[in-house]
Scaffold this active site. Sequence first.
Site, mmCIF file in Angstrom:
data_model
loop_
_atom_site.group_PDB
_atom_site.id
_atom_site.type_symbol
_atom_site.label_atom_id
_atom_site.label_comp_id
_atom_site.label_asym_id
_atom_site.label_seq_id
_atom_site.Cartn_x
_atom_site.Cartn_y
_atom_site.Cartn_z
ATOM 1 N N ASP A 1 1.672 2.484 8.359
ATOM 2 C CA ASP A 1 0.462 1.725 8.012
ATOM 3 C C ASP A 1 0.764 0.380 7.360
ATOM 4 O O ASP A 1 0.870 0.262 6.144
ATOM 5 C CB ASP A 1 -0.464 2.538 7.109
ATOM 6 C CG ASP A 1 -1.882 1.954 7.088
ATOM 7 O OD1 ASP A 1 -2.063 0.794 7.512
ATOM 8 O OD2 ASP A 1 -2.811 2.658 6.665
ATOM 9 N N THR B 1 -4.195 0.478 -3.101
ATOM 10 C CA THR B 1 -4.872 1.690 -3.554
ATOM 11 C C THR B 1 -4.905 1.657 -5.073
ATOM 12 O O THR B 1 -3.851 1.518 -5.705
ATOM 13 C CB THR B 1 -4.127 2.938 -3.038
ATOM 14 O OG1 THR B 1 -4.152 2.901 -1.597
ATOM 15 C CG2 THR B 1 -4.795 4.214 -3.518
ATOM 16 N N ASP C 1 0.823 -1.215 0.000
ATOM 17 C CA ASP C 1 0.000 0.000 0.000
ATOM 18 C C ASP C 1 0.856 1.264 0.000
ATOM 19 O O ASP C 1 0.619 2.190 0.768
ATOM 20 C CB ASP C 1 -0.969 0.005 1.190
ATOM 21 C CG ASP C 1 -2.098 1.020 0.992
ATOM 22 O OD1 ASP C 1 -2.371 1.406 -0.181
ATOM 23 O OD2 ASP C 1 -2.720 1.433 1.982
ATOM 24 N N ASN D 1 0.918 7.400 2.983
ATOM 25 C CA ASN D 1 1.479 6.479 3.974
ATOM 26 C C ASN D 1 2.961 6.739 4.253
ATOM 27 O O ASN D 1 3.647 5.882 4.799
ATOM 28 C CB ASN D 1 1.280 5.026 3.524
ATOM 29 C CG ASN D 1 -0.155 4.569 3.704
ATOM 30 O OD1 ASN D 1 -0.922 5.205 4.426
ATOM 31 N ND2 ASN D 1 -0.533 3.481 3.053
ATOM 32 N N LYS E 1 1.983 4.811 -1.106
ATOM 33 C CA LYS E 1 1.418 6.049 -1.653
ATOM 34 C C LYS E 1 1.897 7.175 -0.740
ATOM 35 O O LYS E 1 2.288 6.921 0.415
ATOM 36 C CB LYS E 1 -0.113 5.994 -1.689
ATOM 37 C CG LYS E 1 -0.782 5.685 -0.352
ATOM 38 C CD LYS E 1 -2.281 5.477 -0.521
ATOM 39 C CE LYS E 1 -2.919 4.974 0.768
ATOM 40 N NZ LYS E 1 -4.344 4.653 0.605
#
Length: 793
Positions: A621, A638, A603, A608, A605
């Site tokens: 996260d 995502t 994840d 984060n 991005k």
Amino acid sequence: MGCNTSSTAASSSASTKDGKTTGNAQDKQQAKEENKQYQATMSFLSQVPLFMRLPKDQHPILAAACVNQPFKAGQTIITQGEVGREFFIIQSGEAEVLVGEAGNQKKVAALKQGDYFGENALLRNEPRSATIKAVTEIRTLKITQEKFQELGLNEKIQFANRKAVGAGGKRQLVVQPPSEKNGDERQLMEKALKKNENIQTMVKLDEIRVKQIIDIAWKENVPSGKEIISEGDLIADYFYICQSGTFEIFVADAKKGGQGGRKLVQTVTAGGSFGELALLYLVPRAATVIAKEDSSVWVIDRKNFKDILMKVSDEKIQEYVKYLSRVEILSSLLAAEKQQVAKALMEVHFAKNEVIIQQGDPGTTFYILFEGEVAVSIDGDEKVRLQASEDRGTAQYFGERALLHNEPRAATVRVVSKDAKALALDKEAFDLLLGPLEEILARKDQGNQPSKAGAVAPPAGGAGGGRDPNRPKILMTDLQKVGLLGAGGFGAVELWEHKTTGETYAMKCISKGFIVKTGMQDSVITEKNILFMTNSDFIIRLYETYNSKQSIYFLMEPALGGELYSMYQRKGFYGSEKHARYYSAGVVCAFEHLHERHIIYRDLKPENLLLNEKGHLKVTDMGLAKFVIGKTYTTCGTPDYFAPEVIASTGHTHAVDWWMLGVLIFEFMTGSAPFEAPYPMQIYAKVLKGINSVKFPPQLSPQCVDLIKAICQKEPADRLPMLPGGAKNLKAHAWYKGFNWDKFVEFTLDPPFAPKVRGKKDLANFSVHPDEMPRFIEYVDDGSGWDKDFATC
């Protein structure tokens, strides 16, 4: 004359009085018009998504900064390709949107009163995506990037984070037995599946798969007026094909101020379908679907659908098992153990003349060659050539003794064909799966007892997966709340202070009711274990976990410099190679640490990525991270950052993390993700077309473009860090030329940006968007004890 004078004076007096009256009336009218215009401006601004993220008390400042800008009919307002620094709202008149090269432009849209364009130009310099020309004489309100930033409005925008999606955990799906189907019904379903462009985008449905999907569907009758799907519902597990009747699809109408209004966007009749995103992953429903009349549907659930997609992978696994059966040293493995090893094999690609194994080097990896030809040499003399063909089903293997001991390689293996493909397995992964091979070989003398096949979960405590026993415990009763750092749909992150030491911590709180409703119990337990397994200065640390009646808590290291996503938007770092190199380097180091431990992050991005008070990057996260040997098939992440193999559900390895790094660098350099689109399915279609279909802005250096393309290869095994050399390939790339990696990892390289942090309790670098305020679902203890290990102290 005196009379005349008197009369004149009186007349003059009356005239002056009337003039004042007239003037006052005009002033009042003018003030009324200005107030009306100001209110209209405020109304216009409140409809712009960018300004919806600006606190309401800043809207008057924004409105006051707008200036009137008229344009004559035929006049060009903005030009495609030019760098934009102005935002416009149309007050009256009409304009047209043109796309294409000069002289060959195509009209794609019309703009009228209340429409706006160019809002991104207020935050960053980016090329205009279209030409906008006045059709009639028009009046606009304009604000420039310079004015917007001079007023500090870019610093005050609250950015709502892009949401990640998950696979739904282990929540039980209600699945009905398949219903009987006649020929006409099967034909209707087949046409519906092939006609659904979104499904065709996600996966390639051949005749066999279509038949299998139809086989597992069941039929349901839906009475008139029944809401079969509710917008925002977390339970989104089914895809529907309309057999008979009519369904209406509604979405919430933002223009009605969130008062429950909704608008009709589509009508579905026999042969139509809806709800296909549920087949890919767990995401709240995006619309409401209501039966307009008595109707019937065919229902397909996510689990069965994914199982069908994975059957091709099962066939591959069986093929790999055949390869393994020919390896003498693995002959004592049981069938179940060979299955486990087959699932853990990693596909790797090599080019001509590339050395796969170098004589004398420590041996840690075993290879099965399934395509291509290699030469085996000892002390420079070629001894034999090995050939393999995927089409003929022939395979060769070498380096198998590496699974026993890390002993020096006895020979050099070099690719002599144009390219070569192999399956690889390292000793560490083998040991994690089955235990040491020496023990397995010894089983022959001990009744051939099975090993720990399938034991791929990380250790639950100690150095592998628990809190540090040498560190003093931090009791929740010794902490007090300071304030809110961030929030998501069903959780929040708050800053807490230790009453005695004054140290501050980030406390992540998650609703237990939400966890159970979405079946994410295993996911949060994994998150806890993974955080306790990591020990990197580039990853947020976990200190304790706590448990209460309604929530679980993660007590973590704070990073008060703020979230990189908001920082990039507010400070305009997009396009800066200096910033992009520094922050992407932090991600590379975090990924190296995770991948060494067989953890896939999944994840990545900017949302984060956090900065500490010194400006150093921290990855946070681990909600979607997973301990994996080989491949995993969970569709999560995502959408802007999805890799092709995640969309296609063909199984993915840690290669997805490197794909995401390429997407991240592109976003750092341009301000948007390379495959960005308004809807998930449009994103997936772009991803599957590949990185070579993406238009790279001219301001990107050739080295940057080359790096992104090298990382975002469609084939996972072809991605730059997946080639022999791993992450070293990235660090040696021309784009990082001059970047001092040694100083970077020692934290002696100055960060490109130093956030303002006034102390351990400073919340100034964080803001919570109203849409993200947490909600909690009531939790009723089911007695399973899934949460018992969250009370670490």
